[in-house]
Write an enzyme that holds these catalytic residues in place. Structure first.
Site, short mmCIF file in Angstrom:
data_model
loop_
_atom_site.label_atom_id
_atom_site.label_comp_id
_atom_site.label_asym_id
_atom_site.label_seq_id
_atom_site.Cartn_x
_atom_site.Cartn_y
_atom_site.Cartn_z
CG ASN A 85 -14.90 2.69 4.21
OD1 ASN A 85 -16.07 3.03 4.31
ND2 ASN A 85 -14.47 1.80 3.33
CG ASP A 140 -7.86 8.84 -0.14
OD1 ASP A 140 -7.79 8.55 1.06
OD2 ASP A 140 -8.58 8.21 -0.93
CE1 TYR A 170 -3.91 -2.18 0.44
CE2 TYR A 170 -2.75 -3.12 2.33
CZ TYR A 170 -3.78 -3.16 1.42
OH TYR A 170 -4.70 -4.18 1.46
CG ASN A 224 -12.46 -0.18 6.67
OD1 ASN A 224 -12.11 0.74 5.94
ND2 ASN A 224 -12.99 -1.28 6.20
CG HIS A 274 -7.27 4.50 0.32
ND1 HIS A 274 -8.15 5.57 0.33
CD2 HIS A 274 -7.85 3.55 1.13
CE1 HIS A 274 -9.20 5.28 1.09
NE2 HIS A 274 -9.03 4.07 1.59
#
Length: 224
Positions: free
Chosen positions: A149, A128, A52, A103, A57
């Site tokens: 989220n 973002d 990631y 989350n 994100h």
């Protein structure tokens, strides 16, 4: 003798009048002066894991990593995340990258707010935003989660939407049904070329938020 007694008792009201002329300081005013906080919690939203690191994100992590590298700061593993402490012009900025995954970001935010006794108005959450063109900056004192989220969980855990969020535009250049792949995808070559300047501006936003206040920060940087 009578004159002396009269003079003695007549001096009391004058002393009381002098006391009454002193400005009254209410208890809440004393508390406000004492409780002005110079500590700030700067939260970069993202997901942990090598896969990631360079995704859209994870711009919140990327901004904090950029500032830490620029100022020769080191992140340390702490409860619910990684943190670097940045001191600038008498302020202390706690740069937090939650390790709870997006989350559950609110859990880390709440824990460090309470632990460091940081007021809600001194929190800045970097995230973002698909609704803004690439690199566009929008700072707001409150608002809905906008379908994000991470913000959704922070709103839930803090039980409020009244905290400052710094939205970094990633645009919405994806085909129908490909939103997740786009958000979790890596920057393209054109975006990569423009990122350094945008990250420099982002670092300045953090400093300005702590030293000049929210209103000045919004006036200076929104839409730029």
């Amino acid at each position: 003798m009578i004159k002396w007694i009269t003079k003695l008792f007549s001096s009391t009201p004058k002393e009381e009048n002098i006391d009454n002329m002193k400005p009254e300081v209410h208890e809440h005013q004393k508390n406000n002066i004492k409780n002005v906080s110079k500590k700030y919690l700067i939260v970069g939203l993202g997901n942990i894991g090598a896969e990631y690191v360079n995704t859209r994100h994870n711009i919140g992590f990327k901004v904090l990593d950029f500032l830490a590298k620029k100022e020769s700061l080191s992140f340390e593993t702490v409860k619910l995340g990684s943190m670097a402490e940045y001191k600038f012009k008498g302020r202390t900025f706690f740069l937090l990258k939650p390790n709870t995954y997006m989350n559950l970001s609110g859990k880390a935010v709440k824990y460090w707010m309470d632990k460091e006794n940081i007021p809600l108005e001194n929190i800045l959450v970097i995230t973002d935003d698909l609704n803004l063109s690439f690199g566009t900056i929008r700072i707001k004192p409150k608002g809905s989660d906008g379908g994000h989220n991470g913000l959704k969980n922070i709103n839930l855990v803090l039980n409020t939407q009244n905290y400052t969020r710094f939205r970094f535009g990633i645009s919405d250049q994806f085909k129908k049904g490909q939103q997740v792949d786009y958000v979790l995808g890596e920057w393209n070559a054109e975006e990569e070329a423009k990122l350094p300047e945008r990250l420099e501006t982002s670092a300045e936003i953090i400093r300005t938020f702590g030293t000049a206040g929210l209103e000045n920060t919004m006036t200076t940087f929104n839409g730029k």
